[in-house]
Design a protein around this motif. Sequence first.
Motif, PDB file in Angstrom:
ATOM      1  N   ALA A 182     -37.908   0.044 -56.654  1.00 21.07           N
ATOM      2  CA  ALA A 182     -38.546   0.693 -55.512  1.00 21.07           C
ATOM      3  C   ALA A 182     -37.831   0.368 -54.206  1.00 21.07           C
ATOM      4  O   ALA A 182     -37.642   1.242 -53.359  1.00 21.07           O
ATOM      5  CB  ALA A 182     -40.016   0.270 -55.416  1.00 21.07           C
ATOM      6  N   ALA A 240     -43.465   9.020 -44.444  1.00 16.89           N
ATOM      7  CA  ALA A 240     -43.412   9.468 -45.841  1.00 16.89           C
ATOM      8  C   ALA A 240     -43.612   8.321 -46.832  1.00 16.89           C
ATOM      9  O   ALA A 240     -43.972   8.564 -47.983  1.00 16.89           O
ATOM     10  CB  ALA A 240     -42.076  10.154 -46.125  1.00 16.89           C
ATOM     11  N   ASN A 241     -43.390   7.079 -46.388  1.00 19.36           N
ATOM     12  CA  ASN A 241     -43.360   5.959 -47.326  1.00 19.36           C
ATOM     13  C   ASN A 241     -44.186   4.752 -46.884  1.00 19.36           C
ATOM     14  O   ASN A 241     -43.700   3.615 -46.921  1.00 19.36           O
ATOM     15  CB  ASN A 241     -41.905   5.510 -47.527  1.00 19.36           C
ATOM     16  CG  ASN A 241     -41.047   6.568 -48.161  1.00 19.36           C
ATOM     17  OD1 ASN A 241     -41.105   6.782 -49.365  1.00 19.36           O
ATOM     18  ND2 ASN A 241     -40.246   7.236 -47.350  1.00 19.36           N
ATOM     19  N   THR A 301     -38.255  10.821 -55.375  1.00 19.46           N
ATOM     20  CA  THR A 301     -38.369   9.373 -55.410  1.00 19.46           C
ATOM     21  C   THR A 301     -38.316   8.806 -53.999  1.00 19.46           C
ATOM     22  O   THR A 301     -37.903   9.461 -53.059  1.00 19.46           O
ATOM     23  CB  THR A 301     -37.225   8.759 -56.227  1.00 19.46           C
ATOM     24  OG1 THR A 301     -36.000   8.963 -55.517  1.00 19.46           O
ATOM     25  CG2 THR A 301     -37.119   9.378 -57.600  1.00 19.46           C
ATOM     26  N   VAL A 302     -38.714   7.536 -53.883  1.00 14.16           N
ATOM     27  CA  VAL A 302     -38.666   6.904 -52.570  1.00 14.16           C
ATOM     28  C   VAL A 302     -37.239   6.846 -52.056  1.00 14.16           C
ATOM     29  O   VAL A 302     -36.996   6.959 -50.852  1.00 14.16           O
ATOM     30  CB  VAL A 302     -39.301   5.500 -52.615  1.00 14.16           C
ATOM     31  CG1 VAL A 302     -40.786   5.604 -52.797  1.00 14.16           C
ATOM     32  CG2 VAL A 302     -38.681   4.630 -53.700  1.00 14.16           C
ATOM     33  N   PHE A 307     -39.143   8.678 -42.204  1.00 13.31           N
ATOM     34  CA  PHE A 307     -39.197   7.795 -43.376  1.00 13.31           C
ATOM     35  C   PHE A 307     -40.501   7.009 -43.407  1.00 13.31           C
ATOM     36  O   PHE A 307     -41.157   6.905 -44.445  1.00 13.31           O
ATOM     37  CB  PHE A 307     -38.019   6.827 -43.363  1.00 13.31           C
ATOM     38  CG  PHE A 307     -38.230   5.641 -44.257  1.00 13.31           C
ATOM     39  CD1 PHE A 307     -38.083   5.775 -45.627  1.00 13.31           C
ATOM     40  CD2 PHE A 307     -38.625   4.416 -43.743  1.00 13.31           C
ATOM     41  CE1 PHE A 307     -38.313   4.696 -46.473  1.00 13.31           C
ATOM     42  CE2 PHE A 307     -38.850   3.332 -44.582  1.00 13.31           C
ATOM     43  CZ  PHE A 307     -38.694   3.472 -45.948  1.00 13.31           C
ATOM     44  N   VAL A 321     -44.347   1.960 -49.586  1.00  9.27           N
ATOM     45  CA  VAL A 321     -43.092   1.219 -49.756  1.00  9.27           C
ATOM     46  C   VAL A 321     -42.928   0.211 -48.627  1.00  9.27           C
ATOM     47  O   VAL A 321     -42.479  -0.922 -48.848  1.00  9.27           O
ATOM     48  CB  VAL A 321     -41.894   2.190 -49.798  1.00  9.27           C
ATOM     49  CG1 VAL A 321     -40.578   1.423 -49.793  1.00  9.27           C
ATOM     50  CG2 VAL A 321     -41.966   3.066 -51.038  1.00  9.27           C
ATOM     51  N   VAL A 343     -34.406   2.454 -51.439  1.00 11.06           N
ATOM     52  CA  VAL A 343     -34.888   2.714 -50.087  1.00 11.06           C
ATOM     53  C   VAL A 343     -33.957   2.080 -49.065  1.00 11.06           C
ATOM     54  O   VAL A 343     -33.573   2.707 -48.070  1.00 11.06           O
ATOM     55  CB  VAL A 343     -36.322   2.188 -49.912  1.00 11.06           C
ATOM     56  CG1 VAL A 343     -36.700   2.102 -48.439  1.00 11.06           C
ATOM     57  CG2 VAL A 343     -37.304   3.103 -50.631  1.00 11.06           C
ATOM     58  N   GLU A 364     -43.646   5.450 -58.828  1.00  8.99           N
ATOM     59  CA  GLU A 364     -44.498   5.800 -57.686  1.00  8.99           C
ATOM     60  C   GLU A 364     -45.913   5.243 -57.874  1.00  8.99           C
ATOM     61  O   GLU A 364     -46.532   4.739 -56.925  1.00  8.99           O
ATOM     62  CB  GLU A 364     -44.550   7.318 -57.507  1.00  8.99           C
ATOM     63  CG  GLU A 364     -45.346   7.753 -56.282  1.00  8.99           C
ATOM     64  CD  GLU A 364     -45.244   9.240 -56.020  1.00  8.99           C
ATOM     65  OE1 GLU A 364     -46.202   9.798 -55.459  1.00  8.99           O
ATOM     66  OE2 GLU A 364     -44.213   9.848 -56.378  1.00  8.99           O
ATOM     67  N   GLN A 405     -36.424  10.166 -50.603  1.00  8.10           N
ATOM     68  CA  GLN A 405     -37.105  10.335 -49.323  1.00  8.10           C
ATOM     69  C   GLN A 405     -36.351   9.608 -48.227  1.00  8.10           C
ATOM     70  O   GLN A 405     -36.219  10.113 -47.115  1.00  8.10           O
ATOM     71  CB  GLN A 405     -38.545   9.812 -49.429  1.00  8.10           C
ATOM     72  CG  GLN A 405     -39.440  10.708 -50.244  1.00  8.10           C
ATOM     73  CD  GLN A 405     -40.783  10.081 -50.532  1.00  8.10           C
ATOM     74  OE1 GLN A 405     -40.948   8.869 -50.489  1.00  8.10           O
ATOM     75  NE2 GLN A 405     -41.765  10.906 -50.820  1.00  8.10           N
ATOM     76  N   ALA A 406     -35.881   8.420 -48.503  1.00  9.93           N
ATOM     77  CA  ALA A 406     -35.146   7.665 -47.495  1.00  9.93           C
ATOM     78  C   ALA A 406     -33.862   8.381 -47.117  1.00  9.93           C
ATOM     79  O   ALA A 406     -33.467   8.388 -45.959  1.00  9.93           O
ATOM     80  CB  ALA A 406     -34.821   6.260 -48.012  1.00  9.93           C
TER      81      ALA A 406
END
Length: 204
Positions: free
Chosen positions: A70, A110-111, A2-3, A107, A114, A74, A26, A6-7
Amino acid sequence: MTVGQQARGSAGSAGRRRSRRDEILEIAVGLFAARGYHGVSMDDIGAAAGVTGPALYHHFAGKEAMLAAALIPVSEGLLDGGRDRAASRPGDPRGALESLIDFHVDFALANPAVIALHLHELDRLPDEPRRRIRKLQRLYVEEWVTVLTALHPGLPDGEARVLAHAAFGLMNSTPFLGGEVDRRRRAALLRAAATAALLADTDS
């Protein structure tokens, strides 16, 4: 992943199987980032995810709930990671700054969806989740301010915030970067640009 995972940059999260809810979220984030919040309906999200209306509402009450789901994790993950990295090099503010930059660049790469969502759609949220996200963001900025004022003795906190936000502007440019430069080189360029901005002479 998930975001939020990832964070946080959790090494163990990469191998976890995503839930159906994570997959739907996502997809929703990608659609919101590409078309704008008002350009996407719940039906659009359900169709893209292959989920019927009732099943979709089983996971989320609506688009606002998706947006909050979302963005809040994050912001929490950035704060947790920022605190870890700011404290990772006691007595070495230059090393702590480099660790913060590495973390944020990873980050941002990857996002990008977001980041685009945050830049353009945060005000769509109701007051409570929006205030919560803003508070988490302010606390994250203060981790950078602490490191920058240790690195630049005499630098006022307000000026350190200016520098931090300028660096975020550089690093958060990932939604607007094309694919002509490979990811590793993009990371190197973003790290170099942010480092140069934050190590610049602040006395002039």
